[in-house]
Scaffold this motif. Structure first.
Motif, PDB file in Angstrom:
ATOM      1  N   TYR A  47       0.870  -1.186   0.000  1.00 50.22           N
ATOM      2  CA  TYR A  47       0.000   0.000   0.000  1.00 50.22           C
ATOM      3  C   TYR A  47       0.902   1.230   0.000  1.00 50.22           C
ATOM      4  CZ  TYR A  47      -3.410   3.433   1.745  1.00 50.22           C
ATOM      5  OH  TYR A  47      -4.209   4.544   1.910  1.00 50.22           O
ATOM      6  N   ASP A  48       0.803   2.014  -1.054  1.00 53.44           N
ATOM      7  CA  ASP A  48       1.591   3.242  -1.194  1.00 53.44           C
ATOM      8  C   ASP A  48       0.635   4.326  -1.668  1.00 53.44           C
ATOM      9  OD1 ASP A  48       3.194   5.375  -2.365  1.00 53.44           O
ATOM     10  OD2 ASP A  48       4.902   4.021  -2.149  1.00 53.44           O
ATOM     11  N   ARG A  49       0.354   5.261  -0.818  1.00 56.87           N
ATOM     12  CA  ARG A  49      -0.688   6.251  -1.104  1.00 56.87           C
ATOM     13  C   ARG A  49      -0.414   7.028  -2.391  1.00 56.87           C
ATOM     14  NH1 ARG A  49      -4.843   7.831   1.827  1.00 56.87           N
ATOM     15  NH2 ARG A  49      -5.857   9.786   1.265  1.00 56.87           N
ATOM     16  N   GLN A  50       0.812   7.429  -2.592  1.00 58.13           N
ATOM     17  CA  GLN A  50       1.145   8.190  -3.803  1.00 58.13           C
ATOM     18  C   GLN A  50       0.986   7.335  -5.047  1.00 58.13           C
ATOM     19  OE1 GLN A  50       5.056   9.848  -3.258  1.00 58.13           O
ATOM     20  NE2 GLN A  50       4.326  11.471  -1.888  1.00 58.13           N
ATOM     21  N   ALA A  51       1.406   6.072  -4.977  1.00 62.92           N
ATOM     22  CA  ALA A  51       1.273   5.181  -6.129  1.00 62.92           C
ATOM     23  C   ALA A  51      -0.197   4.892  -6.436  1.00 62.92           C
ATOM     24  CB  ALA A  51       2.027   3.888  -5.867  1.00 62.92           C
ATOM     25  N   ILE A  52      -1.006   4.730  -5.388  1.00 65.47           N
ATOM     26  CA  ILE A  52      -2.442   4.493  -5.597  1.00 65.47           C
ATOM     27  C   ILE A  52      -3.085   5.713  -6.243  1.00 65.47           C
ATOM     28  CG2 ILE A  52      -4.642   4.108  -4.409  1.00 65.47           C
ATOM     29  CD1 ILE A  52      -3.018   2.490  -2.314  1.00 65.47           C
ATOM     30  N   ALA A  53      -2.704   6.893  -5.770  1.00 64.92           N
ATOM     31  CA  ALA A  53      -3.238   8.129  -6.374  1.00 64.92           C
ATOM     32  C   ALA A  53      -2.851   8.246  -7.835  1.00 64.92           C
ATOM     33  CB  ALA A  53      -2.733   9.343  -5.592  1.00 64.92           C
ATOM     34  N   ALA A  54      -1.726   7.625  -8.211  1.00 62.64           N
ATOM     35  CA  ALA A  54      -1.281   7.658  -9.609  1.00 62.64           C
ATOM     36  C   ALA A  54      -1.941   6.584 -10.457  1.00 62.64           C
ATOM     37  CB  ALA A  54       0.235   7.500  -9.665  1.00 62.64           C
ATOM     38  N   GLY A  55      -2.815   5.777  -9.856  1.00 59.49           N
ATOM     39  CA  GLY A  55      -3.575   4.795 -10.631  1.00 59.49           C
ATOM     40  C   GLY A  55      -3.246   3.346 -10.360  1.00 59.49           C
ATOM     41  N   GLN A  56      -2.348   3.061  -9.428  1.00 53.21           N
ATOM     42  CA  GLN A  56      -1.976   1.674  -9.137  1.00 53.21           C
ATOM     43  C   GLN A  56      -2.922   1.095  -8.077  1.00 53.21           C
ATOM     44  OE1 GLN A  56       2.255   1.306  -8.355  1.00 53.21           O
ATOM     45  NE2 GLN A  56       2.776   2.677 -10.034  1.00 53.21           N
ATOM     46  N   TRP A  57      -4.175   0.882  -8.487  1.00 55.06           N
ATOM     47  CA  TRP A  57      -5.229   0.502  -7.558  1.00 55.06           C
ATOM     48  C   TRP A  57      -5.070  -0.902  -6.999  1.00 55.06           C
ATOM     49  CZ3 TRP A  57      -8.195   4.262  -5.813  1.00 55.06           C
ATOM     50  CH2 TRP A  57      -8.345   5.412  -6.589  1.00 55.06           C
ATOM     51  N   TRP A  58      -4.300  -1.764  -7.681  1.00 54.46           N
ATOM     52  CA  TRP A  58      -4.135  -3.124  -7.182  1.00 54.46           C
ATOM     53  C   TRP A  58      -3.493  -3.160  -5.796  1.00 54.46           C
ATOM     54  CZ3 TRP A  58      -1.063  -1.229 -11.211  1.00 54.46           C
ATOM     55  CH2 TRP A  58       0.292  -1.065 -10.915  1.00 54.46           C
ATOM     56  N   ARG A  59      -2.779  -2.109  -5.454  1.00 51.16           N
ATOM     57  CA  ARG A  59      -2.097  -2.070  -4.163  1.00 51.16           C
ATOM     58  C   ARG A  59      -3.082  -2.066  -2.994  1.00 51.16           C
ATOM     59  NH1 ARG A  59       3.367  -0.314  -4.355  1.00 51.16           N
ATOM     60  NH2 ARG A  59       4.081   0.187  -6.463  1.00 51.16           N
ATOM     61  N   LEU A  60      -4.312  -1.642  -3.222  1.00 54.25           N
ATOM     62  CA  LEU A  60      -5.323  -1.677  -2.160  1.00 54.25           C
ATOM     63  C   LEU A  60      -5.547  -3.099  -1.662  1.00 54.25           C
ATOM     64  CD1 LEU A  60      -7.924   0.765  -3.752  1.00 54.25           C
ATOM     65  CD2 LEU A  60      -6.408   1.267  -1.827  1.00 54.25           C
ATOM     66  N   LEU A  61      -5.382  -4.082  -2.552  1.00 56.85           N
ATOM     67  CA  LEU A  61      -5.578  -5.485  -2.201  1.00 56.85           C
ATOM     68  C   LEU A  61      -4.259  -6.198  -1.936  1.00 56.85           C
ATOM     69  CD1 LEU A  61      -7.420  -7.969  -1.889  1.00 56.85           C
ATOM     70  CD2 LEU A  61      -7.243  -8.297  -4.366  1.00 56.85           C
ATOM     71  N   THR A  62      -3.282  -5.998  -2.817  1.00 52.58           N
ATOM     72  CA  THR A  62      -2.038  -6.779  -2.721  1.00 52.58           C
ATOM     73  C   THR A  62      -1.197  -6.404  -1.507  1.00 52.58           C
ATOM     74  OG1 THR A  62      -0.889  -5.201  -4.188  1.00 52.58           O
ATOM     75  CG2 THR A  62      -1.949  -7.115  -5.216  1.00 52.58           C
ATOM     76  N   ALA A  63      -1.452  -5.238  -0.918  1.00 54.32           N
ATOM     77  CA  ALA A  63      -0.681  -4.840   0.269  1.00 54.32           C
ATOM     78  C   ALA A  63      -0.801  -5.857   1.396  1.00 54.32           C
ATOM     79  CB  ALA A  63      -1.167  -3.475   0.761  1.00 54.32           C
ATOM     80  N   HIS A  64      -1.909  -6.589   1.438  1.00 60.58           N
ATOM     81  CA  HIS A  64      -2.137  -7.538   2.529  1.00 60.58           C
ATOM     82  C   HIS A  64      -1.362  -8.836   2.344  1.00 60.58           C
ATOM     83  CE1 HIS A  64      -5.364  -4.807   3.659  1.00 60.58           C
ATOM     84  NE2 HIS A  64      -5.814  -4.889   2.416  1.00 60.58           N
ATOM     85  N   LEU A  65      -0.763  -9.019   1.177  1.00 65.84           N
ATOM     86  CA  LEU A  65      -0.058 -10.270   0.888  1.00 65.84           C
ATOM     87  C   LEU A  65       1.444 -10.164   1.077  1.00 65.84           C
ATOM     88  CD1 LEU A  65      -2.005 -11.287  -2.349  1.00 65.84           C
ATOM     89  CD2 LEU A  65      -2.458 -12.002   0.002  1.00 65.84           C
ATOM     90  N   VAL A  66       1.955  -8.973   1.313  1.00 64.04           N
ATOM     91  CA  VAL A  66       3.396  -8.787   1.514  1.00 64.04           C
ATOM     92  C   VAL A  66       3.645  -8.274   2.930  1.00 64.04           C
ATOM     93  CG1 VAL A  66       4.006  -8.476  -0.907  1.00 64.04           C
ATOM     94  CG2 VAL A  66       3.218  -6.508   0.411  1.00 64.04           C
ATOM     95  N   HIS A  67       4.895  -8.469   3.394  1.00 66.13           N
ATOM     96  CA  HIS A  67       5.207  -8.184   4.793  1.00 66.13           C
ATOM     97  C   HIS A  67       6.543  -7.479   4.929  1.00 66.13           C
ATOM     98  CE1 HIS A  67       2.083 -11.284   5.099  1.00 66.13           C
ATOM     99  NE2 HIS A  67       1.841 -10.802   6.311  1.00 66.13           N
ATOM    100  N   LEU A  68       6.796  -6.993   6.137  1.00 70.75           N
ATOM    101  CA  LEU A  68       8.047  -6.278   6.392  1.00 70.75           C
ATOM    102  C   LEU A  68       9.246  -7.212   6.334  1.00 70.75           C
ATOM    103  CD1 LEU A  68       6.863  -4.089   9.395  1.00 70.75           C
ATOM    104  CD2 LEU A  68       7.328  -3.292   7.066  1.00 70.75           C
ATOM    105  N   GLY A  69       9.070  -8.465   6.634  1.00 71.70           N
ATOM    106  CA  GLY A  69      10.153  -9.436   6.640  1.00 71.70           C
ATOM    107  C   GLY A  69       9.638 -10.797   7.040  1.00 71.70           C
ATOM    108  N   TRP A  70      10.570 -11.729   7.249  1.00 73.60           N
ATOM    109  CA  TRP A  70      10.174 -13.095   7.567  1.00 73.60           C
ATOM    110  C   TRP A  70       9.428 -13.190   8.896  1.00 73.60           C
ATOM    111  CZ3 TRP A  70       9.829 -16.709   4.140  1.00 73.60           C
ATOM    112  CH2 TRP A  70      10.659 -16.705   3.020  1.00 73.60           C
ATOM    113  N   ALA A  71       9.881 -12.460   9.898  1.00 73.86           N
ATOM    114  CA  ALA A  71       9.215 -12.523  11.201  1.00 73.86           C
ATOM    115  C   ALA A  71       7.768 -12.066  11.091  1.00 73.86           C
ATOM    116  CB  ALA A  71       9.978 -11.672  12.214  1.00 73.86           C
TER     117      ALA A  71
END
Length: 204
Positions: A47-71
């Motif tokens: 989820y990147d607010r600036q990227a979403i504002a630029a039209g990358q709407w998939w980040r609204l959903l895909t943000a939940h599938l990635v993480h800060l790291g292994w832990a």
């Protein structure tokens, strides 16, 4: 004298549990595979607010599938397995993918529209809180499940109203966005209300 035999008692089917375990393991594998992609994958899907504002709407959903790291990924993976153990019906139902889309996209949209201060976000925990509520609420008459539901709701409220534990943030390697947990719980409530309304509709 005539003999008689009683009909064998039907054993409860284990198919829902097997389906839930399979679904939870597949979801966990997806999260771990994306975690293996490290920074490039995380930056492309977060989820990147600036990227979403630029039209990358998939980040609204895909943000939940990635993480800060292994832990971070493993912690949410444990939560997924725990949720599947306590509420297998959620993972086994045919509406699971629809529920995932509803929670994931809904959290992203509400975060974008209601929390302009949140610039970046990753993690499955917001969706996970929603899954816990959807799965535990129908079992609330069971004492153990009621305690689990109260614990989930209480922890989400604690993080939102007070503050996440510093030790937990240190464990995952970043700031916990408690607003995502709150939105997951809120959307789970909306989902349950919608299902209850559908069940009350007269059948033709």
């Amino acid at each position: 004298m005539t003999g008689a035999t009683t009909a064998p008692q039907q054993q409860p089917s284990s198919r829902p549990n097997r389906a839930a375990s399979l679904c939870a393991c597949l979801l966990l594998l997806v999260l771990l595979a994306l975690a293996a992609g490290a920074d490039p994958v995380r930056e492309a899907l977060r989820y990147d607010r600036q990227a979403i504002a630029a039209g990358q709407w998939w980040r609204l959903l895909t943000a939940h599938l990635v993480h800060l790291g292994w832990a971070h990924a493993l912690l949410n993976g444990i939560g997924i397995l725990l949720c599947a153990g306590l509420a297998p019906a959620v993972f086994a139902c045919k509406k699971f993918l629809l529920l995932m889309l509803f929670l994931g996209t809904g959290i992203g949209v509400l975060m974008y529209s209601g929390y302009p201060d949140i610039g970046r976000y990753v993690g499955f925990s917001g969706v996970l809180y929603g899954l816990f509520v959807v799965g535990l609420w129908p079992q609330r008459h069971d004492a153990l499940m009621r305690c689990a539901l109260i614990l989930v709701l209480g922890w989400a409220g604690w993080q939102l109203l007070l503050a996440p534990l510093p030790s937990e943030e240190q464990m995952i390697g970043g700031r916990i966005v408690a607003e995502a947990h709150f939105l997951g719980v809120l959307l789970a409530g909306a989902w349950l209300m919608a299902l209850a309304g559908i069940r009350r509709m007269p059948r033709p």
